[in-house]
Write a protein that holds these residues in place. Structure first.
Motif: not given
Ligand code: DC
Length: 224
Positions: A28-31, A71-77, A115-122
């Motif tokens: 589904l192309d999700l982080i 952070g994110v590397d590819g699609l993984s945290s 920090l977990q909620r911040d991922f939604l900005k990406l």
């Protein structure tokens, strides 16, 4: 601010959360965010600095002195502590044995939930953990609570050669005062005991579809 979607996957250890989250991320192309890795990373640092994980005040002091970067590397945290990625050490026997104590400390949770909620900005995310549907993203309509028989879960850990007292961790994670493991309001339960990966993914996609998540036409048919 752009609002992105969050799929919340919660459940006890070795219930299949990471496997499902990884496949959903690809399909589904999700982080994909492994929130347990963040609790493990803080625990790793607590142990490295010689702090007793059972001493809450000392853990809070250690937390204040470390820099947790996600952070994110590819699609993984990803997670780094003071610039270091702990890598395989996140899954050591020592971290397994102490992570529940560190994760029970409210200040640790407050820091990591933010920090977990911040991922939604990406972008859109699939996040797995214990309190994602109940605390991190209580408003999301996309929630799955995964479970499996305790002996099936112990066997899964043994298969990958990991020393992990799954039952003891579940006991501690479910009974702590702050954000215990529980079935979040609105979560659909998916018991993976009798499922293969393939049928478990199909069941999860059907749940998400019923919860209104937009599944692309080929999203259900792609090979694993
Ligand atoms: O998912 P995991 O087994 O790698 O998680 C390790 C520990 O981290 C787990 O025993 C409890 C804690 N945890 C938590 O308290 N809340 C989360 N959202 C994720 C993990």
């Amino acid at each position: 601010m752009i609002l992105h979607r969050a799929i919340a996957i919660d459940g006890p250890a070795a219930s299949g959360k990471s496997t499902l989250a990884r496949i959903l991320s690809q399909r589904l192309d999700l982080i994909m965010v492994n929130s347990g890795a963040m609790y493990r990373a803080v625990t790793w640092k607590v142990l490295k600095t010689g702090v007793d994980p059972g001493d809450r005040a000392a853990v809070v002091e250690a937390l204040r002195n470390m820099e947790v970067e996600c952070g994110v590397d590819g699609l993984s945290s990803t997670v780094r502590i003071d610039g270091i990625d702990p890598g395989d050490e996140l899954r050591s026997e020592e971290v397994n044995a102490n992570v529940s104590a560190v994760a029970a400390v409210p200040e640790v949770r407050e820091c990591l939930v933010s920090l977990q909620r911040d991922f939604l900005k990406l972008g859109d995310v699939v996040m797995e953990g214990r309190d994602i549907g109940s605390v991190v993203f209580p408003e999301t309509p996309y929630k799955i609570y995964m479970d499996a028989d305790p002996d099936v879960r112990e066997a899964r850990r043994e298969e990958i050669g990991e020393v992990d007292s799954v039952a003891a961790r579940d006991h501690a994670d479910s009974r702590r005062a702050t954000a215990p493991l529980k079935i979040a309001d609105g979560a659909a339960i998916l018991d993976t005991s009798g499922h293969t990966i393939e049928t478990g993914v199909a069941a999860a996609l059907a749940i998400l579809k019923s919860q209104g998540f937009p599944i692309p036409a080929d999203g259900e048919g792609n090979p694993l």
